[in-house]
Design a protein around this motif. Structure first.
Motif, PDB file in Angstrom:
ATOM      1  N   THR A  83       7.212  19.484  26.882  1.00 34.74           N
ATOM      2  CA  THR A  83       8.305  19.319  26.795  1.00 34.74           C
ATOM      3  C   THR A  83       8.493  18.251  27.846  1.00 34.74           C
ATOM      4  OG1 THR A  83       8.009  19.566  29.668  1.00 34.74           O
ATOM      5  CG2 THR A  83       8.379  21.564  28.361  1.00 34.74           C
ATOM      6  N   SER A  84      10.062  17.910  26.789  1.00 35.88           N
ATOM      7  CA  SER A  84      10.774  16.692  27.254  1.00 35.88           C
ATOM      8  C   SER A  84      11.867  17.047  28.467  1.00 35.88           C
ATOM      9  CB  SER A  84      11.376  16.260  26.579  1.00 35.88           C
ATOM     10  OG  SER A  84      12.011  14.971  25.929  1.00 35.88           O
ATOM     11  N   ILE A  85      12.109  16.814  29.174  1.00 35.08           N
ATOM     12  CA  ILE A  85      12.591  16.406  29.664  1.00 35.08           C
ATOM     13  C   ILE A  85      14.308  15.350  30.347  1.00 35.08           C
ATOM     14  CG2 ILE A  85      13.892  17.769  32.714  1.00 35.08           C
ATOM     15  CD1 ILE A  85      10.761  19.258  31.580  1.00 35.08           C
ATOM     16  N   ASP A  86      15.024  14.893  30.949  1.00 38.41           N
ATOM     17  CA  ASP A  86      16.091  14.657  31.328  1.00 38.41           C
ATOM     18  C   ASP A  86      16.966  15.301  32.181  1.00 38.41           C
ATOM     19  OD1 ASP A  86      15.053  12.565  29.695  1.00 38.41           O
ATOM     20  OD2 ASP A  86      16.912  13.189  28.165  1.00 38.41           O
ATOM     21  N   VAL A  87      17.063  14.882  33.149  1.00 40.13           N
ATOM     22  CA  VAL A  87      17.803  15.575  34.706  1.00 40.13           C
ATOM     23  C   VAL A  87      18.480  14.889  35.475  1.00 40.13           C
ATOM     24  CG1 VAL A  87      17.732  16.455  36.688  1.00 40.13           C
ATOM     25  CG2 VAL A  87      16.263  17.237  34.921  1.00 40.13           C
TER      26      VAL A  87
ATOM     27  N   ARG B  81      25.185  20.564  33.431  1.00 37.69           N
ATOM     28  CA  ARG B  81      25.366  21.135  31.907  1.00 37.69           C
ATOM     29  C   ARG B  81      23.680  21.338  31.961  1.00 37.69           C
ATOM     30  NH1 ARG B  81      28.048  16.162  28.170  1.00 37.69           N
ATOM     31  NH2 ARG B  81      26.684  14.972  30.283  1.00 37.69           N
ATOM     32  N   ILE B  82      23.689  22.572  31.644  1.00 35.26           N
ATOM     33  CA  ILE B  82      22.287  23.178  32.031  1.00 35.26           C
ATOM     34  C   ILE B  82      21.759  23.224  30.570  1.00 35.26           C
ATOM     35  CG2 ILE B  82      20.645  24.179  33.183  1.00 35.26           C
ATOM     36  CD1 ILE B  82      22.139  22.607  34.989  1.00 35.26           C
ATOM     37  N   ASP B  83      20.906  22.835  29.430  1.00 33.34           N
ATOM     38  CA  ASP B  83      20.538  23.119  28.843  1.00 33.34           C
ATOM     39  C   ASP B  83      19.004  23.066  28.340  1.00 33.34           C
ATOM     40  OD1 ASP B  83      19.711  23.732  26.080  1.00 33.34           O
ATOM     41  OD2 ASP B  83      20.975  21.423  25.074  1.00 33.34           O
ATOM     42  N   THR B  84      17.782  23.996  28.743  1.00 32.08           N
ATOM     43  CA  THR B  84      16.867  24.191  28.503  1.00 32.08           C
ATOM     44  C   THR B  84      15.948  25.126  27.591  1.00 32.08           C
ATOM     45  OG1 THR B  84      16.734  26.328  29.708  1.00 32.08           O
ATOM     46  CG2 THR B  84      17.304  24.673  31.002  1.00 32.08           C
ATOM     47  N   GLY B  85      17.228  25.910  27.036  1.00 33.06           N
ATOM     48  CA  GLY B  85      16.707  26.837  25.337  1.00 33.06           C
ATOM     49  C   GLY B  85      16.391  28.108  26.179  1.00 33.06           C
TER      50      GLY B  85
ATOM     51  N   ASN C 284      22.858  17.519  35.625  1.00 32.81           N
ATOM     52  CA  ASN C 284      22.959  17.125  34.053  1.00 32.81           C
ATOM     53  C   ASN C 284      21.304  18.236  34.014  1.00 32.81           C
ATOM     54  OD1 ASN C 284      25.937  16.989  34.249  1.00 32.81           O
ATOM     55  ND2 ASN C 284      25.301  15.008  34.102  1.00 32.81           N
ATOM     56  N   VAL C 285      21.037  19.000  33.046  1.00 33.33           N
ATOM     57  CA  VAL C 285      19.702  18.777  32.921  1.00 33.33           C
ATOM     58  C   VAL C 285      19.717  18.890  30.933  1.00 33.33           C
ATOM     59  CG1 VAL C 285      17.648  20.454  32.380  1.00 33.33           C
ATOM     60  CG2 VAL C 285      18.992  20.310  34.681  1.00 33.33           C
ATOM     61  N   LYS C 286      18.610  18.669  30.704  1.00 30.60           N
ATOM     62  CA  LYS C 286      18.705  18.885  29.050  1.00 30.60           C
ATOM     63  C   LYS C 286      17.317  18.887  28.831  1.00 30.60           C
ATOM     64  CE  LYS C 286      19.161  18.905  24.659  1.00 30.60           C
ATOM     65  NZ  LYS C 286      20.186  19.513  24.238  1.00 30.60           N
ATOM     66  N   CYS C 287      16.750  20.020  28.126  1.00 33.27           N
ATOM     67  CA  CYS C 287      15.600  19.867  27.792  1.00 33.27           C
ATOM     68  C   CYS C 287      14.699  20.307  26.404  1.00 33.27           C
ATOM     69  CB  CYS C 287      14.559  20.995  28.904  1.00 33.27           C
ATOM     70  SG  CYS C 287      12.938  21.438  28.540  1.00 33.27           S
ATOM     71  N   LYS C 288      14.041  20.255  25.578  1.00 34.76           N
ATOM     72  CA  LYS C 288      13.550  20.613  24.167  1.00 34.76           C
ATOM     73  C   LYS C 288      11.641  20.836  25.382  1.00 34.76           C
ATOM     74  CE  LYS C 288      16.479  17.125  21.727  1.00 34.76           C
ATOM     75  NZ  LYS C 288      16.536  16.240  20.287  1.00 34.76           N
ATOM     76  N   GLY C 289      11.757  21.688  24.930  1.00 38.65           N
ATOM     77  CA  GLY C 289      10.137  23.000  24.781  1.00 38.65           C
ATOM     78  C   GLY C 289       9.729  23.532  24.525  1.00 38.65           C
ATOM     79  N   ASP C 290       8.359  23.807  24.632  1.00 37.08           N
ATOM     80  CA  ASP C 290       7.911  24.454  23.187  1.00 37.08           C
ATOM     81  C   ASP C 290       7.828  26.208  23.351  1.00 37.08           C
ATOM     82  OD1 ASP C 290       6.736  25.145  25.802  1.00 37.08           O
ATOM     83  OD2 ASP C 290       4.462  24.714  24.773  1.00 37.08           O
ATOM     84  N   THR C 291       9.621  26.721  23.350  1.00 33.17           N
ATOM     85  CA  THR C 291       9.908  28.208  23.584  1.00 33.17           C
ATOM     86  C   THR C 291       9.332  28.620  22.456  1.00 33.17           C
ATOM     87  OG1 THR C 291      12.176  27.400  22.834  1.00 33.17           O
ATOM     88  CG2 THR C 291      12.164  27.614  24.618  1.00 33.17           C
ATOM     89  N   TRP C 292       8.323  28.326  21.525  1.00 30.40           N
ATOM     90  CA  TRP C 292       8.266  29.148  20.507  1.00 30.40           C
ATOM     91  C   TRP C 292       6.868  29.843  21.130  1.00 30.40           C
ATOM     92  CZ3 TRP C 292       8.454  24.394  20.451  1.00 30.40           C
ATOM     93  CH2 TRP C 292       7.793  23.311  20.184  1.00 30.40           C
ATOM     94  N   VAL C 293       6.194  28.990  22.026  1.00 29.19           N
ATOM     95  CA  VAL C 293       5.355  29.637  22.278  1.00 29.19           C
ATOM     96  C   VAL C 293       5.515  30.632  23.243  1.00 29.19           C
ATOM     97  CG1 VAL C 293       3.293  29.000  23.741  1.00 29.19           C
ATOM     98  CG2 VAL C 293       4.008  26.910  22.397  1.00 29.19           C
TER      99      VAL C 293
END
Length: 443
Positions: free
Chosen positions: A254-258, A270-274, A294-303
């Motif tokens: 994951t890559s997360i900014d809070v 603004r919450i965008d976690t996938g 404010n939360v932005k996450c790019k995670g391995d949701t394909w897992v």
């Protein structure tokens, strides 16, 4: 002050509103002293009392000593502890009765410890007068005091647990209060008793203030709005503090900014976690807590959803804990309920720096594997990761399951947010001091 039939006499008995007494708490039973001191820290009522034998001349025990023998000088013979605690309860109840305004009605509070949760209900009879003996102990259900041993503790330190009921009955009678103390959870005897004293103390503070956990903080009228609302001194002092926090966290998963702001209301969320359910959970929580998030996450949701939901909650918890700072001067404890659909959840929270989560949400028995696009097991993980990293003690009670898990999940988020809002609120009367008998939460 001595009862004609008592083996003890009392001196320096005080209950001073919003001020510490210059006199000590020295009953001759060390653990009992420690419990009475909870009223100083959590009711913000300065309690003092010194106990001596009725046949002693003068007061030879008020020497400030922390010697074990002196602080526990009246623990033996054990059969006299009930007499002592009855006299102390009656005397302190009399002093407390002088602090309760004639407009007081009722209050309720739950106090969370990591191994205990006790609920206190107080009802004040407006027709009573100070010391008229009209108060009652409506219910007292703390036994057994823990589960170690099986039937609970009979003694904590040198204090017997059996006379506690007599203490609260005597206090109720002279204070004019109807008192109910009910253990909801509790494995540790020390913490069961401590939770009871803290719950009583917090309920008493609310009764004196004319506030209650069931009252609407956002109403235009009433003491809750006056004490904690957007026009209160509490809110203004929070704005001055301008408590902010942010974090960036990156792993292979994951890559997360809070970014989080505690004060000034929910200006931006603004919450965008996938994971849509996770987005909705934290959006509801932030709105009820009146925080910016404010939360932005790019995670391995394909897992799957595991890494994203866990890591986002860890990141938010850590930023929240950093934003709250030392927690000195804060209200620190609160409990709140929320209803979504037919689901009702109560959250009791303490910004304790002693993280512990206890809940009875029906996650393993609901028969559902997912709530929206988030797996049911991850709701447990979300709550645990958030609480542990925010350094909170949290008890969650499922009051009504409702028709579906989405309603139960959102009710949990809302109740959590509402509790957090009041826990994080600045209490100007504390003047920056920590709401703790220890004097600090950082040790």
């Amino acid at each position: 002050m001595a009862s004609p039939n008592s083996s003890f006499k009392l001196s320096n008995v005080e209950a001073i509103d919003l001020s510490k007494s210059s006199n000590p708490i020295n009953t001759g039973i060390g653990y009992f002293d420690h419990m009475l001191d909870q009223l100083n820290s959590h009711a913000q009522v300065g309690i003092s009392v010194t106990v001596s034998k009725a046949n002693e001349n003068g007061n030879n025990n008020d020497n400030g000593s922390n010697n074990i023998e002196d602080r526990n000088r009246y623990s033996n013979p054990p059969e006299l502890q009930e007499d002592l605690m009855t006299q102390v309860g009656s005397a302190i109840g009399m002093e407390i009765s002088k602090l309760i305004p004639s407009t007081a009605t009722k209050s309720r509070f739950c106090c969370p410890l990591d191994e205990a949760l006790v609920e206190c209900n107080l009802v004040f009879d407006t027709t009573s007068s100070a010391g008229d003996g009209s108060g009652t102990l409506a219910s007292f259900s703390l036994y057994p005091y823990g589960i170690f041993p099986k039937n609970g503790r009979t003694q904590i330190g040198t204090m017997l647990t059996a006379p506690l009921e007599t203490f609260f009955r005597s206090l109720a009678k002279t204070s004019g209060l109807q008192i109910s103390l009910v253990k909801l959870r509790g494995h540790n005897g020390h913490h069961v008793v401590e939770s009871a004293f803290k719950a009583f103390s917090r309920a008493l503070r609310n009764l004196i203030d004319g506030t209650n956990i069931d009252s609407d903080i956002d109403s235009d009228v009433g003491n809750m709005a006056k004490m904690w609302g957007i026009n209160s001194e509490s809110y203004k002092e929070g704005i001055v503090l301008n408590r902010l926090g942010k974090s960036s966290r990156a792993t292979k998963e994951t890559s997360i900014d809070v970014e989080l702001g505690i004060d000034g209301g929910a200006k931006e969320i603004r919450i965008d976690t996938g994971v849509e359910t996770l987005n909705d959970f934290y959006e509801s929580l932030a709105k009820e807590a009146q925080i910016s998030l404010n939360v932005k996450c790019k995670g391995d949701t394909w897992v799957d959803d595991h890494h994203t939901t866990e890591d986002v909650s860890i990141a938010i918890g850590k930023v929240l804990n950093t934003s709250l700072g030392t927690k000195a001067g804060l209200n620190r404890m609160w409990c709140a309920e929320a209803k979504v659909g037919e689901s009702t959840v109560r959250v009791t929270m303490d910004l304790s720096n002693r993280p512990c989560l206890t809940h009875d949400l029906c996650l393993s028995t609901c028969g559902e594997e997912y709530v929206g696009d988030m797996s049911i097991e991850m709701l447990d993980h979300v709550l645990d990761s958030l609480v542990m990293n925010a350094q909170m003690t949290v008890h969650i009670e499922e009051k009504a399951k409702g028709e579906n898990m989405m309603d139960l999940t959102m009710a949990t988020a809302k109740a959590f947010g509402r509790a957090l809002r009041l826990c994080a609120a600045v209490d100007p009367r504390r003047a920056g001091k920590t709401a703790s008998s220890k004097g600090t939460l950082s040790a």
